[in-house]
Design a protein around this motif. Structure first.
Motif, mmCIF file in Angstrom:
data_model
loop_
_atom_site.group_PDB
_atom_site.id
_atom_site.type_symbol
_atom_site.label_atom_id
_atom_site.label_comp_id
_atom_site.label_asym_id
_atom_site.label_seq_id
_atom_site.Cartn_x
_atom_site.Cartn_y
_atom_site.Cartn_z
ATOM 1 N N GLY A 201 -13.495 10.934 15.418
ATOM 2 C CA GLY A 201 -14.811 11.554 15.209
ATOM 3 C C GLY A 201 -15.729 10.798 14.267
ATOM 4 O O GLY A 201 -16.751 11.325 13.824
ATOM 5 N N GLN A 202 -15.390 9.536 13.930
ATOM 6 C CA GLN A 202 -16.215 8.775 12.990
ATOM 7 C C GLN A 202 -17.388 8.081 13.697
ATOM 8 O O GLN A 202 -17.287 7.732 14.870
ATOM 9 C CB GLN A 202 -15.353 7.708 12.291
ATOM 10 C CG GLN A 202 -14.262 8.298 11.427
ATOM 11 C CD GLN A 202 -13.262 7.229 10.971
ATOM 12 O OE1 GLN A 202 -13.590 6.061 10.890
ATOM 13 N NE2 GLN A 202 -12.038 7.637 10.688
ATOM 14 N N ASP A 203 -18.474 7.868 12.943
ATOM 15 C CA ASP A 203 -19.546 6.987 13.424
ATOM 16 C C ASP A 203 -19.014 5.557 13.335
ATOM 17 O O ASP A 203 -18.362 5.201 12.348
ATOM 18 C CB ASP A 203 -20.798 7.110 12.540
ATOM 19 C CG ASP A 203 -21.668 8.301 12.939
ATOM 20 O OD1 ASP A 203 -21.160 9.165 13.675
ATOM 21 O OD2 ASP A 203 -22.833 8.375 12.495
ATOM 22 N N ARG B 216 -24.020 15.071 15.639
ATOM 23 C CA ARG B 216 -23.499 14.321 16.795
ATOM 24 C C ARG B 216 -22.719 13.132 16.266
ATOM 25 O O ARG B 216 -22.840 12.764 15.095
ATOM 26 C CB ARG B 216 -24.653 13.842 17.694
ATOM 27 C CG ARG B 216 -25.620 12.965 16.949
ATOM 28 C CD ARG B 216 -26.707 12.309 17.756
ATOM 29 N NE ARG B 216 -27.297 11.248 16.967
ATOM 30 C CZ ARG B 216 -28.360 11.380 16.187
ATOM 31 N NH1 ARG B 216 -28.991 12.532 16.108
ATOM 32 N NH2 ARG B 216 -28.810 10.354 15.487
ATOM 33 N N GLN B 217 -21.943 12.504 17.133
ATOM 34 C CA GLN B 217 -21.222 11.282 16.749
ATOM 35 C C GLN B 217 -22.009 10.083 17.276
ATOM 36 O O GLN B 217 -22.427 10.059 18.446
ATOM 37 C CB GLN B 217 -19.812 11.304 17.347
ATOM 38 C CG GLN B 217 -18.925 10.187 16.811
ATOM 39 C CD GLN B 217 -17.494 10.281 17.332
ATOM 40 O OE1 GLN B 217 -17.090 11.297 17.899
ATOM 41 N NE2 GLN B 217 -16.706 9.227 17.145
ATOM 42 N N ASN B 218 -22.236 9.101 16.416
ATOM 43 C CA ASN B 218 -23.056 7.937 16.786
ATOM 44 C C ASN B 218 -22.219 6.666 16.850
ATOM 45 O O ASN B 218 -21.411 6.403 15.950
ATOM 46 C CB ASN B 218 -24.157 7.717 15.737
ATOM 47 C CG ASN B 218 -25.057 8.925 15.621
ATOM 48 O OD1 ASN B 218 -25.693 9.330 16.579
ATOM 49 N ND2 ASN B 218 -25.099 9.510 14.433
ATOM 50 N N GLN C 215 -23.193 15.487 22.222
ATOM 51 C CA GLN C 215 -22.205 15.310 21.150
ATOM 52 C C GLN C 215 -22.076 13.838 20.756
ATOM 53 O O GLN C 215 -21.668 13.521 19.650
ATOM 54 C CB GLN C 215 -20.833 15.813 21.617
ATOM 55 C CG GLN C 215 -20.789 17.282 21.958
ATOM 56 C CD GLN C 215 -19.524 17.632 22.735
ATOM 57 O OE1 GLN C 215 -18.491 16.976 22.591
ATOM 58 N NE2 GLN C 215 -19.592 18.663 23.564
ATOM 59 N N PHE C 216 -22.390 12.942 21.717
ATOM 60 C CA PHE C 216 -22.256 11.499 21.478
ATOM 61 C C PHE C 216 -23.573 10.794 21.779
ATOM 62 O O PHE C 216 -24.205 11.078 22.805
ATOM 63 C CB PHE C 216 -21.203 10.876 22.411
ATOM 64 C CG PHE C 216 -19.811 11.349 22.172
ATOM 65 C CD1 PHE C 216 -19.000 10.717 21.238
ATOM 66 C CD2 PHE C 216 -19.300 12.428 22.881
ATOM 67 C CE1 PHE C 216 -17.711 11.160 21.016
ATOM 68 C CE2 PHE C 216 -18.012 12.874 22.669
ATOM 69 C CZ PHE C 216 -17.205 12.237 21.726
ATOM 70 N N ILE D 115 -13.066 6.230 16.747
ATOM 71 C CA ILE D 115 -13.954 7.042 17.605
ATOM 72 C C ILE D 115 -13.242 8.346 17.975
ATOM 73 O O ILE D 115 -13.838 9.426 17.920
ATOM 74 C CB ILE D 115 -14.404 6.263 18.867
ATOM 75 C CG1 ILE D 115 -15.243 5.033 18.475
ATOM 76 C CG2 ILE D 115 -15.252 7.155 19.788
ATOM 77 C CD1 ILE D 115 -15.571 4.080 19.643
#
Length: 455
Positions: free
Chosen positions: A40-42, A178-180, A148-149, A37
């Motif tokens: 920056g990974q989903d 965005r990051q999911n 962003q999240f 996380i």
């Protein structure tokens, strides 16, 4: 060996807050999820409740947002229930205490006036149930441009509660870049579907096989014939005050929960027992949960509305007074005990109609629940006629579900009457006799009369 929080790239403010909260070692889900996380990974996290998954996504989000900025939310965390939303907010406040990050929690059941006022003052992290988020977004109270999240917690419960339409509407109004993060205890077909719509090439982190209860929970099953015997067994177990120091009793319906609450308050007084279900007002539910958390209340009677997001340490026992029909709820119920490296015990009462669901639960958790005999001091009542009929009807329905050809005890006639014989057609000879006006002989007639007298 478990990682220390010092091993992650977290800043000193967060590490100090973690130390204040008394945590030193990361749980397996935190160990696996925090680094991807932060990178920056989903992420798709599969872990049952009680494994520390809230902190697994809250800590890296706080680290990446750093400090209060602007007026609009930069992180949105979606939760299926009010209880879980409040629990997540509590976690954020604990870990962000040395930052100036602002958190607002949105849920239904209360008028939106206060929530609107909080949004106007500015927010960094928004925790919300899908329905209330959409209501306030459509009224123009929430701007999503800065997000962003996007986190979806307890995704399986969201699907069970029918939120898939709301989730798709939310996905349409949030920025594409965005990051999911998605967390779920089980991976149903619908969770797979929403994960496909929601995550881009996710890192999958899984702790323990899907839907395996926490290893710190000892499970026990009692086969109990009826409701009255269940109450007798409950009363017998609760005599042990020291061992059963803080417990949650789960029921399927509000009606049964209220009846058990009445039964227990007559014995222990209202100070020691509280009940929460969907018909209880929001404030009543919050007050009951807080009293239970503080240790002022020993017994909490609840329906599955409280099975998720209720994070209370030192719950000694969970008692399933009734076996849940949604079998995944068993995992969530028993996850209320044995949390954060503590041990706990989950006891299930099962009548003959509930054995069907126990078999399904054992298949889901891939283990057999150890069975114990009803203790000697418990009086086993005879099952009343109406309850016996209800149990038989339920078993019939289950058998029909498994085999549509099954007719069931309530449909079979015990002694079917033989079909009445059709009168034989008169022979050609008798027709000729009748045409001539001949009558049957009197001896035949007399023979029938004789038979009748002889019976």
């Amino acid at each position: 060996m478990a990682k220390s929080f010092e091993d992650f790239k977290l800043n000193r403010q967060i590490l100090n807050a973690i130390a204040d909260a008394g945590y030193t070692e990361a749980t397996p889900i935190q160990e696996k999820a925090i680094s991807p996380i932060l990178a920056g990974q989903d992420v798709m996290g599969i872990a049952q409740t009680g494994t520390g998954k809230t902190a697994a996504y809250v800590l890296p989000i706080i680290m990446k947002l750093k400090y209060a900025q602007g007026n609009d939310p930069r992180a949105l965390i979606l939760s299926p229930t009010r209880e879980l939303a409040m629990q997540i907010e509590e976690n954020i406040k604990t870990f962000a205490k040395y930052t100036d990050l602002r958190t607002v929690v949105l849920y239904g059941g209360l008028g939106p006036k206060t929530q609107k006022a909080q949004l106007e003052q500015g927010v960094d992290i928004l925790v919300a149930t899908p329905g209330r988020f959409l209501d306030l977004y459509l009224e123009g109270n929430i701007v999503t441009k800065q997000l962003q999240f996007l986190v979806m917690d307890e995704a399986d419960k969201m699907m069970d509660m029918g939120f898939i339409g709301s989730i798709h509407r939310i996905l349409e109004v949030v920025p594409r870049k965005r990051q999911n993060l998605l967390f779920s205890a089980t991976m149903s077909e619908l969770v797979h579907k929403i994960a496909g719509d929601f995550l881009k090439f996710p890192t999958v982190v899984e702790v323990a096989p899907q839907a395996t209860p926490a290893e710190t929970v000892k499970q026990v099953l009692y086969h109990v014939p009826n409701l009255k015997t269940k109450l007798n067994l409950l009363q017998h177990l609760l005599k042990n005050d020291e061992e059963f120091s803080r417990l949650i009793i789960f029921c399927k319906t509000k009606n049964v929960a209220d009846n058990i609450f009445g039964f227990l308050t007559r014995r222990y007084g209202e100070e020691q027992v509280k009940v929460i279900h969907a018909n209880k007002g929001q404030n009543t539910r919050i007050n009951s949960i807080n009293a239970f958390k503080d240790g002022a209340v020993r017994i909490l009677v609840a329906t599955d509305v409280a099975a998720r997001g209720l994070d209370v340490t030192e719950v000694s026992h969970v008692i399933n007074f009734e076996v849940p029909i949604i079998i995944e709820d068993y995992v969530h119920r028993i996850g209320r005990t044995g949390r954060a490296f503590q041990t706990g015990e989950a006891i299930t009462f099962c009548n003959p109609a509930e054995e069907y669901y126990i078999r399904k639960i054992e298949k889901l958790i891939r283990q057999q629940i150890p069975v114990e005999d009803i203790p000697e001091g418990v009086f086993v009542e005879e099952t009343p006629y109406e309850e016996r009929q209800a149990i038989a009807r339920e078993i019939d329905l289950q058998k029909r579900k498994e085999n549509p050809e099954f007719k069931g005890a309530f449909h079979e006639k015990k002694n079917p009457k033989p079909a009445a014989k059709k009168p034989e057609k008169a022979s050609a000879a008798s027709k000729r006799l009748q045409a001539k006006g001949n009558k049957p002989s009197s001896s035949v007639k007399g023979g029938f009369k004789g038979n009748k007298r002889g019976r």
